[in-house]
Design a protein around this motif. Sequence first.
Motif, short mmCIF file in Angstrom:
data_model
loop_
_atom_site.label_atom_id
_atom_site.label_comp_id
_atom_site.label_asym_id
_atom_site.label_seq_id
_atom_site.Cartn_x
_atom_site.Cartn_y
_atom_site.Cartn_z
N TYR A 67 14.06 14.97 11.29
CA TYR A 67 14.85 15.49 10.16
C TYR A 67 16.24 14.90 10.13
N SER A 68 16.77 14.80 11.31
CA SER A 68 18.14 14.31 11.37
C SER A 68 18.24 12.90 10.79
N SER A 69 17.38 12.01 11.26
CA SER A 69 17.50 10.64 10.78
C SER A 69 17.03 10.53 9.34
N THR A 110 17.42 12.76 7.11
CA THR A 110 18.55 13.21 6.30
C THR A 110 19.58 12.10 6.16
N ARG A 111 19.84 11.46 7.27
CA ARG A 111 20.82 10.38 7.20
C ARG A 111 20.39 9.30 6.23
N LEU A 127 20.99 10.49 2.81
CA LEU A 127 22.41 10.44 2.46
C LEU A 127 22.83 9.02 2.13
N MET A 170 21.67 8.06 -1.20
CA MET A 170 22.50 8.67 -2.24
C MET A 170 23.82 7.90 -2.38
N ARG A 202 25.23 6.06 -5.68
CA ARG A 202 26.54 6.33 -6.25
C ARG A 202 27.37 5.05 -6.34
N LEU A 210 18.52 7.03 15.57
CA LEU A 210 19.29 8.16 16.04
C LEU A 210 18.66 8.73 17.28
#
Lengths: 864, 106
Positions: free
Chosen positions: A738-740, A742-743, A746, A749, A753, A813
């Motif tokens: 999950y951690s990686s 999520t990274r 991000l 995203m 942007r 990670l």
Amino acid sequence: MAANLTAGVVTKMLSGQVRSEMDMMPILQLTDLKMVLARIQGPNQNPEAGRERYRIALSDGTSTIEGIFNSPLNVLVKQGDIQVGTILRLTVFVCNEVQNKRLVLVSHVDVIAERLDTIGNVQMTRPNDPAQTSIDQRGGAVAVNTQRVGGFEQEQAIKNEMIGGRQSNDFNTGRFGAANSPQPQVSQRPAYGAASGSGFPETSPSARPYGSANAGYGSSRPEQTSPSTRPYGSSNAGYGSSRQEQTPPANRPYGSSNAGYGSSRQEQFRAPAPQTAYPRPVQSGYHQPQPPSMYGNSGPVARNEAPPRAIPISALNPYQGRWTIKVRVTSKGELRRFNSTRGDGKVFSFDLVDADGGEIRVTCFNEVVDQFFDQIVVGNVYLITKGSLKPARKEYNHLPNDYEIHLDNASTIQQCYEDDAAIPRNKFHFRNIGDVEQMESNSITDLIGIVSSISPTGTIMRKNGTEAQKRALQLKDMSGRSVEVTMWGNFCSAEGQRLQSLCDSGVFPVLAVKAGRISEFNGKQVSTIGSSQLFIEPDLPEARELREWYERVGRNAPCVSISREFSGAGRQEVRKFITEIKDEKLGTSEKPDWITVSATISFMKIENFCYTACPIMIGDRPCSKKVTNNGDGTWRCERCDKCSNDCDYRYILQLQLQDHTGVTWATAFQEAGEEIMGLPARDLYYIKNEDQDEEKFEGIIRSVTFTKFIFKLKIKEETYSDEQRVKATVVKAEKLNYSSDTRSMLQAMDKLRAEDANPESSNYRSDAFNSGIGTSGTRETLSVDARREFGLPAANQVGQNGNHYSSGAQRPLGGVTTCGLCGGSGHVSENCPTLMSEPQGQYMSGTPGRYTGGGMPRQRVGNY
Amino acid sequence: MDTSSPSVFVNGALLRRFVGQKVRTVIQVMGSDMGSVVGKSTDDLQIFVRGSPPPSLTTYLEVIGIADSENSIRAEVWTNFGDSFDALNYNELCKLANGEFKHLFI
């Protein structure tokens, strides 16, 4: 008193260990002194000085070495300062081998004690040796020349000696310095200057070409040129022998190539050569910008502290006997041992660059390796003398030089402790990454670019069974292209680690790759080879320019990779949503599509989760076809046509995968199945069928369903009885980190942007959308296809898997992937190189509806 | 889901915007005693949490409670988040949840 003599030095001089005052300034006793005459004719201004030489023998108390005094010492002898029995310190001398005998040419001495009885129990070395004659020869040119008429070898030896003396002695340069003045020889060594002047005119016209070549070559003939053999003297100088003499025209090319120190000089010589009056070439020689040609090897007036004169690397050629180059070592190869029909050996090589930008490789074999290996340090400046030039073997030697140097025992390497800023640290021939695409594979190139990402180190198995470290990075430059650079071996841990930490800290470092090899696996790639060098943040104008570009536009500029495979850590697998499999008609093209999905197992068929497989080894892996129970405890394999007493149990899991867009069915075979279930198929089979522990079995199934994995899927449309089905096979499954994850989301995203804020890079944006995370999906697809088609050399496969399974994020990670099969890291057991092609094989045999063939269980994948 | 009393995801810097409101944050525990815990927020600011912490604390701790001031929370719920927690991701979440994607959060 004997203690004053340098004990044992004569032996060392005779063996070549002590070659000049650079090595040692020995104190020796003069045990023999004889005057010999060099007869030089012509309008010699100071005939006596030119003619007289003293033949000497020097003792260290135990043995003696023979030699001669250079003429400047004659004065001391004449004054009586030097007599037999005098103790001398040799402050300028050189030991050379002449006719297989080492002689010492003494140019300067300190008189320690004037006259003493012979010290010690001195043994003459080879007292009755013919070399005795050679001393006479050295002293007396007449003898030399007469001898030489017959003996090419002798002459060669002497010539070498002379050249050697000139090249390796410090005093030469003194004369070189002076040589630029119009009459250097007159001022410094009147006798020889005149001698040369006089010698040449008498040379027969036919020999002239050699004479000039000779002058270019730079050996000092004059004092050897006696009337009787003058034609020889001149031809000889240009590598002459009697043969040359007889066929002058044919020899001219030889002479010219041989002249060799610099073509410019040679031309100057040759221009006036054929019909001009002889003195003119000599004259022109005096005015050469590079005057080494004109000066003899005989003694200077005084020791000159200047270093030996170095010639440019570009002027080296195989026809020179002696030369000195002043060079910087740019790279040093590892010591390698080899085994050939002629026995074991070792070799190492190093690359050099000089002030003129010339580059050349030096190779040493066997005992020469021992001599020089430790001495050579990358970045240091050395004077290298003597060695043979061999044609460069381009398959191993990428340097832009047709030759390479092979050092031998007579070669010397002397470090220059004063750095010479004129010699570049390195010479790069940078090419744009865009150009690399057009270059042939296996060619060598230098690149400079920004490292946009780097993968963790992976280990792969070489064909010979040894393991190799590998790691890949993406390099992009101002051409708007990027390329995958693969580092092998020590680069991974040294430079690779540094690059990794720089990238991790958000700095995208400039990397210069010296001598990377272009390969053509999946587009173009660049790999390090043994002599490659990597420079991180090099202090080069190109680096500064690149950095500036990167900060200004490069960071956000669209960049197209010329490597179809993007297997850096930044490698973005083609992440898809499940509905995209249908929406984009994946798998319907000629080759399968390889995608990853982040999905939950929503359902699993638990009947027939495994099949009985043939354990018979075919090659290095089991057959794995379905075996049937004979009922007598043996299992029969159709393919092997054999029975075995045992069978394997292999997974063939039917899974329903679900993400927020939809549901699909997929099949997971052995390795992927094990990754999903967490235990071998045999264990699960025993729990269910032998132990009949239904509760435990269901517990295991429940623990797996509704867990989220990142699945790597192979999507391919196949035809079963005229019906097209798109089939998904799980080739790898990894529990979601999950951690990686999520990274990576991000990051995706952020990227979106950034692109919103930077609308002109629309190309790029579509790429990013396409892949869901950030690189071009098509490219990825191609790469995977290609990899498969190429039969999956383990190297690439593993590099790739290692990377993208480590996290699916730009940086791993801590989710280090290890292989359950071979224990290696950087890949999972599914893609363990030891089993690399297996999933595919299974896939083939496991296709529903294929009733013939391997007798695989006929599993339906479900409702497509 | 109980939406009657939403708690806002905050990091250290965002805390001051919600003084008096219910917030939730994750801190790295620096020290604790009977009635309070001192911790480091995911954006490296110091946060004091008052209340009655559980007897044993892991490295990371989630607290839900009322923001007392710009650097203190009166906690009602304490949850140990274990020793490995991706503070960076959490910090990003806080920023997104109070910024660009505020509309997605209650």
